[in-house]
Design an enzyme around this catalytic site. Structure first.
Site, PDB file in Angstrom:
ATOM      1  N   HIS A   7      -0.450  -3.077   1.435  1.00 58.40           N
ATOM      2  CA  HIS A   7      -0.231  -4.413   1.993  1.00 58.40           C
ATOM      3  C   HIS A   7       0.855  -4.429   3.058  1.00 58.40           C
ATOM      4  CE1 HIS A   7      -0.397  -8.790   1.948  1.00 58.40           C
ATOM      5  NE2 HIS A   7       0.905  -8.862   1.757  1.00 58.40           N
ATOM      6  N   ASP A  54      -4.891  -2.437   0.017  1.00 60.54           N
ATOM      7  CA  ASP A  54      -4.042  -3.601  -0.221  1.00 60.54           C
ATOM      8  C   ASP A  54      -4.366  -4.164  -1.602  1.00 60.54           C
ATOM      9  OD1 ASP A  54      -2.734  -6.049  -0.222  1.00 60.54           O
ATOM     10  OD2 ASP A  54      -3.503  -6.697   1.731  1.00 60.54           O
ATOM     11  N   SER A  56       1.031 -10.900   5.848  1.00 54.15           N
ATOM     12  CA  SER A  56       0.908 -11.612   4.582  1.00 54.15           C
ATOM     13  C   SER A  56       0.810 -13.121   4.800  1.00 54.15           C
ATOM     14  CB  SER A  56       2.077 -11.211   3.671  1.00 54.15           C
ATOM     15  OG  SER A  56       1.820 -11.551   2.329  1.00 54.15           O
TER      16      SER A  56
END
Length: 426
Positions: free
Chosen positions: A368, A337, A243
């Site tokens: 994700h 995601d 991320s």
């Protein structure tokens, strides 16, 4: 008329090994049932905040009165089909939007209670008694792994060192926009023989409470600190990231020669929201378009549209110049995601790089938060700083397969480019 009665008193459920590292498989077996007896297997654990996570699966015993989830298909429940680790991988919280994260990594394991109930047990009442039960310990550090708090210069985090004199290949472990210090992946990597610095960069100790800018000199200081350690083998190190942390890691790989092997999981290839500063360098960010947030039917925030299209020429100055990367980068993408279009960002980064320096693992149906295979899918969760839970995406079975495959690929990638590491047996 005579009716058969299940042989309750002889039923047993076992897990082998009883104590294991959380990313390692175990075998569950039930014995002593009647042939074709319908049973419910339930796994449950309570995390450090008191939140309970559960998974259950329905089986019919074979002719020998046994159930083995590694051989026998679950007929229904939290999953269907043959999944040896399904009762661990498909754990879900009793309270919506909670994420299973081990906080006290070095001090204790997760205790997973395994129970077998007669018949179809959709809900478990306090008075329901299992036919048999056992408990599994799932550890996030192996025997002898040492956790050393790091508070040196500006650097804040925790260093995990394998047992023995070393030297060990060094890795920096970065998480994302929730901030704080998350250590469970670092502990598992250290149990594979890496010296791992779980690095905080905001919302921890005396670091800034909010992320205002990415100061690459902070991450350079962390890299130099790790490489100075007598048990760390240089001259280069690796970075594992997800991320917002993956955005940081790509910048580290671009500008810091110490970084020779980077694992980028579902991140960006541009600066978003926060500028990057490094000595005389300043990379401006692409702004978030918060007015594009979508509220889902369960009240979560779908943030995927707040990221402006990075291919717009107006944003070219915000690109991380990945053509400068001299080391190797493994891009890991979940195609489901819902936080951001991570596959697009991976492809844009790779288009600027030498093909010899990059590789893409792209997983249909994965969300994700691609984590070690001990981690159940978290498709929505609450995080620090967000007024509502965030949508991460992912389909449970596809995500579980992606985590199992990518974890082994990540270990092999780090060993290939940093040197071999010892693996523990727990």
């Amino acid at each position: 008329m005579l009716t058969s009665i299940p042989r309750y008193t002889m039923v047993e459920v076992t897990v082998t090994p009883q104590s294991s590292l959380a990313d390692r498989p175990v075998q569950i077996r039930v014995r002593g049932l009647s042939p074709s007896q319908l049973v419910t297997l339930r796994a449950s654990l309570t995390d450090e905040q008191g939140e309970r996570f559960q998974a259950r699966a329905f089986f019919r015993a074979n002719e020998a009165g046994e159930v083995d989830p590694g051989l026998h298909a679950a007929l229904g429940g939290s999953y269907t089909g043959v999944w040896p680790m399904g009762l661990f991988w498909f754990l879900q919280p009793d309270t919506l939007f909670r994420r299973l994260v081990k906080r006290d990594v070095a001090g204790s394991p997760f205790l997973v209670r395994l129970e077998v109930f007669n018949g179809l047990c959709l809900l478990t009442k306090p008075q329901d008694q299992p036919l048999a039960s056992c408990e599994a310990e799932r550890w996030y550090v192996g025997p002898g792994v040492q956790r050393v708090p790091i508070r040196e210069g500006r650097v804040r985090g925790a260093l995990f060192l394998p047992p023995g004199p070393g030297p060990f290949p060094g890795v920096i472990d970065l998480f994302g926009g929730a901030g704080g210090l998350i250590e469970f992946r670092a502990g598992l990597l250290a149990s594979r023989g890496f010296a791992v610095l779980a690095l905080a960069f905001f919302a921890y100790d005396d670091l800034p409470r909010a992320l205002v800018q990415l100061d690459l000199e902070y991450f350079e200081e962390a890299a130099e600190l790790l490489l100075r350690h007598p048990k760390v083998r240089g001259p280069g190190l690796g970075v594992v990231s997800v991320s917002k942390g993956a955005e940081v890691a790509l910048a580290m790989a671009t500008f810091l020669p110490q970084v020779v092997a980077t694992v980028w999981i579902n991140g960006t290839a541009f600066l978003y929201g926060n500028p990057l500063v490094y000595k005389d360098l300043h990379i401006p960010p692409i702004p978030y378009f918060s007015e594009r947030i979508v509220l889902t039917e369960v009240g979560a925030l779908d943030n995927s549209a707040v990221f402006a299209d990075p291919r717009d020429p107006a944003y070219s100055a915000s690109a991380i110049p990945t053509e400068k990367i001299q080391g190797k980068v493994l891009f890991v993408v979940g195609e489901a995601d819902r936080s951001l279009n991570s596959k697009l960002f991976a492809e844009l980064a790779m288009a600027r790089m030498s093909p010899a320096n990059c590789r893409l693992l792209s997983y249909p149906g994965a969300g994700h938060l691609i984590e070690p295979p001990s981690s159940p899918l978290c498709s929505i969760s609450s995080i620090r700083g967000s007024p509502r839970p965030l949508l991460w995406g992912g389909e449970a079975q596809a995500h579980a397969k992606a985590q199992e495959h990518s974890w082994q690929e990540i270990i092999q990638f780090l060993e290939l480019h940093l040197g071999s590491a010892a693996t523990m047996k727990l």
